[in-house]
Design a protein around this motif. Structure first.
Motif, PDB file in Angstrom:
ATOM      1  N   ARG A  25       0.816  -1.204   0.000  1.00 35.69           N
ATOM      2  CA  ARG A  25       0.000   0.000   0.000  1.00 35.69           C
ATOM      3  C   ARG A  25       0.856   1.263   0.000  1.00 35.69           C
ATOM      4  O   ARG A  25       0.368   2.343   0.310  1.00 35.69           O
ATOM      5  N   ASP A  26       2.132   1.094  -0.292  1.00 33.31           N
ATOM      6  CA  ASP A  26       3.001   2.247  -0.441  1.00 33.31           C
ATOM      7  C   ASP A  26       3.248   2.471  -1.926  1.00 33.31           C
ATOM      8  O   ASP A  26       3.683   1.556  -2.642  1.00 33.31           O
ATOM      9  N   THR A  27       2.967   3.667  -2.408  1.00 33.97           N
ATOM     10  CA  THR A  27       2.995   3.949  -3.843  1.00 33.97           C
ATOM     11  C   THR A  27       4.319   3.554  -4.486  1.00 33.97           C
ATOM     12  O   THR A  27       4.360   2.805  -5.472  1.00 33.97           O
ATOM     13  N   LEU A  28       5.421   4.065  -3.936  1.00 37.93           N
ATOM     14  CA  LEU A  28       6.720   3.811  -4.557  1.00 37.93           C
ATOM     15  C   LEU A  28       7.101   2.335  -4.488  1.00 37.93           C
ATOM     16  O   LEU A  28       7.683   1.793  -5.432  1.00 37.93           O
ATOM     17  N   ASP A  29       6.768   1.675  -3.368  1.00 39.56           N
ATOM     18  CA  ASP A  29       7.120   0.254  -3.232  1.00 39.56           C
ATOM     19  C   ASP A  29       6.333  -0.600  -4.229  1.00 39.56           C
ATOM     20  O   ASP A  29       6.872  -1.540  -4.814  1.00 39.56           O
ATOM     21  N   ILE A  30       5.050  -0.290  -4.420  1.00 37.49           N
ATOM     22  CA  ILE A  30       4.238  -1.040  -5.388  1.00 37.49           C
ATOM     23  C   ILE A  30       4.809  -0.879  -6.798  1.00 37.49           C
ATOM     24  O   ILE A  30       4.967  -1.854  -7.543  1.00 37.49           O
ATOM     25  N   ILE A  31       5.112   0.366  -7.182  1.00 43.45           N
ATOM     26  CA  ILE A  31       5.652   0.618  -8.525  1.00 43.45           C
ATOM     27  C   ILE A  31       6.977  -0.115  -8.713  1.00 43.45           C
ATOM     28  O   ILE A  31       7.217  -0.762  -9.737  1.00 43.45           O
ATOM     29  N   PHE A  32       7.845  -0.031  -7.692  1.00 42.62           N
ATOM     30  CA  PHE A  32       9.139  -0.725  -7.764  1.00 42.62           C
ATOM     31  C   PHE A  32       8.936  -2.230  -7.921  1.00 42.62           C
ATOM     32  O   PHE A  32       9.600  -2.881  -8.742  1.00 42.62           O
ATOM     33  N   THR A  33       8.003  -2.811  -7.141  1.00 44.56           N
ATOM     34  CA  THR A  33       7.786  -4.259  -7.168  1.00 44.56           C
ATOM     35  C   THR A  33       7.222  -4.711  -8.509  1.00 44.56           C
ATOM     36  O   THR A  33       7.674  -5.708  -9.085  1.00 44.56           O
ATOM     37  N   LEU A  34       6.235  -3.979  -9.028  1.00 39.07           N
ATOM     38  CA  LEU A  34       5.647  -4.362 -10.313  1.00 39.07           C
ATOM     39  C   LEU A  34       6.671  -4.269 -11.442  1.00 39.07           C
ATOM     40  O   LEU A  34       6.743  -5.152 -12.305  1.00 39.07           O
ATOM     41  N   ARG A  35       7.474  -3.219 -11.438  1.00 38.82           N
ATOM     42  CA  ARG A  35       8.496  -3.102 -12.479  1.00 38.82           C
ATOM     43  C   ARG A  35       9.532  -4.215 -12.361  1.00 38.82           C
ATOM     44  O   ARG A  35      10.036  -4.724 -13.374  1.00 38.82           O
ATOM     45  N   ALA A  36       9.840  -4.610 -11.124  1.00 33.86           N
ATOM     46  CA  ALA A  36      10.789  -5.712 -10.925  1.00 33.86           C
ATOM     47  C   ALA A  36      10.216  -7.006 -11.481  1.00 33.86           C
ATOM     48  O   ALA A  36      10.931  -7.803 -12.104  1.00 33.86           O
ATOM     49  N   ILE A  37       8.904  -7.236 -11.278  1.00 33.29           N
ATOM     50  CA  ILE A  37       8.252  -8.442 -11.813  1.00 33.29           C
ATOM     51  C   ILE A  37       8.323  -8.432 -13.338  1.00 33.29           C
ATOM     52  O   ILE A  37       8.678  -9.440 -13.974  1.00 33.29           O
ATOM     53  N   TRP A  38       7.976  -7.303 -13.942  1.00 32.95           N
ATOM     54  CA  TRP A  38       8.048  -7.201 -15.410  1.00 32.95           C
ATOM     55  C   TRP A  38       9.481  -7.396 -15.900  1.00 32.95           C
ATOM     56  O   TRP A  38       9.713  -8.080 -16.896  1.00 32.95           O
ATOM     57  N   ASN A  39      10.447  -6.792 -15.205  1.00 32.60           N
ATOM     58  CA  ASN A  39      11.847  -6.884 -15.640  1.00 32.60           C
ATOM     59  C   ASN A  39      12.398  -8.302 -15.531  1.00 32.60           C
ATOM     60  O   ASN A  39      13.276  -8.693 -16.307  1.00 32.60           O
ATOM     61  N   ILE A  40      11.891  -9.084 -14.593  1.00 37.05           N
ATOM     62  CA  ILE A  40      12.307 -10.477 -14.460  1.00 37.05           C
ATOM     63  C   ILE A  40      11.863 -11.271 -15.680  1.00 37.05           C
ATOM     64  O   ILE A  40      12.511 -12.236 -16.090  1.00 37.05           O
ATOM     65  N   GLY A  41      10.770 -10.835 -16.285  1.00 39.29           N
ATOM     66  CA  GLY A  41      10.210 -11.558 -17.425  1.00 39.29           C
ATOM     67  C   GLY A  41       8.920 -12.254 -17.087  1.00 39.29           C
ATOM     68  O   GLY A  41       8.540 -13.234 -17.741  1.00 39.29           O
ATOM     69  N   ALA A  42       8.232 -11.757 -16.052  1.00 34.85           N
ATOM     70  CA  ALA A  42       6.965 -12.349 -15.629  1.00 34.85           C
ATOM     71  C   ALA A  42       5.846 -11.331 -15.821  1.00 34.85           C
ATOM     72  O   ALA A  42       6.090 -10.131 -15.972  1.00 34.85           O
ATOM     73  N   THR A  43       4.616 -11.824 -15.809  1.00 31.26           N
ATOM     74  CA  THR A  43       3.443 -10.968 -15.912  1.00 31.26           C
ATOM     75  C   THR A  43       2.663 -11.037 -14.599  1.00 31.26           C
ATOM     76  O   THR A  43       2.332 -12.130 -14.140  1.00 31.26           O
ATOM     77  N   PRO A  44       2.359  -9.880 -13.971  1.00 32.26           N
ATOM     78  CA  PRO A  44       1.518  -9.907 -12.772  1.00 32.26           C
ATOM     79  C   PRO A  44       0.086 -10.314 -13.145  1.00 32.26           C
ATOM     80  O   PRO A  44      -0.419  -9.903 -14.191  1.00 32.26           O
ATOM     81  N   HIS A  45      -0.530 -11.098 -12.297  1.00 34.01           N
ATOM     82  CA  HIS A  45      -1.927 -11.480 -12.453  1.00 34.01           C
ATOM     83  C   HIS A  45      -2.647 -11.132 -11.156  1.00 34.01           C
ATOM     84  O   HIS A  45      -2.278 -11.636 -10.085  1.00 34.01           O
ATOM     85  N   PHE A  46      -3.685 -10.287 -11.251  1.00 31.66           N
ATOM     86  CA  PHE A  46      -4.493  -9.937 -10.084  1.00 31.66           C
ATOM     87  C   PHE A  46      -5.854 -10.610 -10.257  1.00 31.66           C
ATOM     88  O   PHE A  46      -6.681 -10.181 -11.064  1.00 31.66           O
ATOM     89  N   VAL A  47      -6.058 -11.679  -9.498  1.00 33.70           N
ATOM     90  CA  VAL A  47      -7.212 -12.559  -9.680  1.00 33.70           C
ATOM     91  C   VAL A  47      -8.531 -11.786  -9.629  1.00 33.70           C
ATOM     92  O   VAL A  47      -9.423 -11.998 -10.452  1.00 33.70           O
ATOM     93  N   ALA A  48      -8.676 -10.895  -8.646  1.00 34.01           N
ATOM     94  CA  ALA A  48      -9.946 -10.196  -8.442  1.00 34.01           C
ATOM     95  C   ALA A  48     -10.042  -8.903  -9.237  1.00 34.01           C
ATOM     96  O   ALA A  48     -11.020  -8.162  -9.093  1.00 34.01           O
ATOM     97  N   GLU A  49      -9.038  -8.624 -10.082  1.00 31.47           N
ATOM     98  CA  GLU A  49      -9.014  -7.345 -10.805  1.00 31.47           C
ATOM     99  C   GLU A  49      -8.767  -7.540 -12.304  1.00 31.47           C
ATOM    100  O   GLU A  49      -8.114  -6.721 -12.947  1.00 31.47           O
ATOM    101  N   GLY A  50      -9.273  -8.641 -12.831  1.00 29.60           N
ATOM    102  CA  GLY A  50      -9.224  -8.826 -14.269  1.00 29.60           C
ATOM    103  C   GLY A  50      -8.155  -9.758 -14.796  1.00 29.60           C
ATOM    104  O   GLY A  50      -8.093 -10.020 -15.988  1.00 29.60           O
ATOM    105  N   GLY A  51      -7.269 -10.248 -13.912  1.00 31.48           N
ATOM    106  CA  GLY A  51      -6.293 -11.222 -14.375  1.00 31.48           C
ATOM    107  C   GLY A  51      -4.966 -10.607 -14.759  1.00 31.48           C
ATOM    108  O   GLY A  51      -4.397  -9.787 -14.040  1.00 31.48           O
ATOM    109  N   ALA A  52      -4.443 -11.000 -15.923  1.00 30.12           N
ATOM    110  CA  ALA A  52      -3.089 -10.637 -16.338  1.00 30.12           C
ATOM    111  C   ALA A  52      -2.958  -9.142 -16.607  1.00 30.12           C
ATOM    112  O   ALA A  52      -3.856  -8.511 -17.160  1.00 30.12           O
ATOM    113  N   ILE A  53      -1.799  -8.597 -16.210  1.00 29.17           N
ATOM    114  CA  ILE A  53      -1.484  -7.192 -16.451  1.00 29.17           C
ATOM    115  C   ILE A  53      -0.180  -7.131 -17.244  1.00 29.17           C
ATOM    116  O   ILE A  53       0.909  -6.963 -16.683  1.00 29.17           O
TER     117      ILE A  53
END
Length: 313
Positions: free
Chosen positions: A106-134
């Motif tokens: 729930r911290d803006t900068l930490d969320i952005i950092f984490t999501l970019r790290a997931i993308w940079n690893i080569g993975a796609t975030p999936h939010f089950v209750a929010e439409g799935g793959a991002i």
């Protein structure tokens, strides 16, 4: 989410913050989502009783999720499996699955950092209750950053409400945390039942048990402990008029046989998230105890209305 013929490799991560909650709801959502979207689960885990304000990589199990993502991404690249376009979407062969974006944090900068790290690893975030793959697109980056800002706003509002509530309780002389030296606390229940505690407040389990017997807890009213308060006046006099250090004051209290608030009690101390350690509370004052008493907000307000300058024992 676009479907693929081959199962996607997936790392599943859950989190809940309240110790009254559990992971069952998120686990059921994971199972249903993985079955519907043909996901091959490589690892699943989560952090219990962990606030979303705790940075993702400072939690107990979240770093393990990232390690499994990195290892899986390396293995997939070695096998020649890379992102591909399906139904107009670029789908990475690796998924990081959680129920909602705020499970990441729930911290803006930490969320952005984490999501970019997931993308940079080569993975796609999936939010089950929010439409799935991002998938990583400019539009999705903007959406996730807006959601992150909203999550941060909600946390800030919750914190402000808690601060206002605690301030109101303190202004009305109610207990807001641990029971400090110089005060007792009287609990008043709906049926008129009262409990007076002089050394430590009721634990949550004790309060819940009393509520079952006597109805809603209406008030936790602080009451003066005259014997302890005379020693607070003495400590303030030594500190502010005589210029004594905290260790000097602690030494005098021990020499005079003055007991700290919870002297001799069995304390349950949390070691990590799942282990409790029993310890007997010391019967001697330490310099930190004296500092804690004299710097307590309730004590400072009370001293302001008292006349410690002329008090000593």
């Amino acid at each position: 989410m676009p479907h693929t013929d081959q199962p996607l490799a997936a790392v599943l991560y859950g989190r809940f913050s309240d110790d009254k909650q559990d992971m069952e709801r998120q686990e059921r959502m994971f199972d249903d989502y993985c079955e519907r979207h043909n996901l091959n689960v490589l690892w699943r885990g989560g952090d219990s009783a962990t606030s979303g304000s705790v940075p993702f990589l400072e939690r107990e199990y979240a770093p393990q999720a990232f390690e499994h993502l990195r290892l899986a991404a390396a293995n997939l690249r070695a096998a020649g499996k890379v992102a591909r376009t399906v139904d107009g979407h670029e789908v990475a062969p690796l998924a990081f699955v959680t129920t909602e974006q705020d499970r990441i944090g729930r911290d803006t900068l930490d969320i952005i950092f984490t999501l970019r790290a997931i993308w940079n690893i080569g993975a796609t975030p999936h939010f089950v209750a929010e439409g799935g793959a991002i998938p990583r697109t400019p539009e999705n980056e903007l959406r996730t950053e807006i959601r992150a800002s909203v999550a941060q706003y909600e946390v800030n509002k919750i914190r402000q409400r808690i601060r206002d509530k605690l301030r109101g309780k303190r202004n009305h002389g109610e207990l807001t945390g641990s029971l400090g030296f110089g005060w007792n606390v009287r609990y008043l229940f709906k049926d008129g039942h009262e409990i007076l505690r002089t050394s430590s407040p009721l634990e949550r389990s004790e309060r819940e048990a009393e509520c079952l017997k006597h109805g809603q807890l209406l008030k936790q009213q602080l009451e003066s402990n005259p014997e302890e308060q005379k020693w607070i006046l003495h400590m303030a006099y030594r500190r502010h008029q005589c210029g004594w250090s905290y260790p000097q004051i602690a030494g005098e209290l021990n020499a005079r046989g003055v007991s700290p608030k919870r002297a001799g009690e069995v304390l349950l101390l949390r070691k990590g998230k799942h282990h409790l350690e029993r310890r007997i509370s010391t019967s001697r004052w330490q310099c930190g105890n004296v500092a804690k008493v004299l710097n307590n907000a309730t004590v400072k307000a009370w001293l302001h209305l008292s006349t410690p300058n002329s008090q000593t024992i």
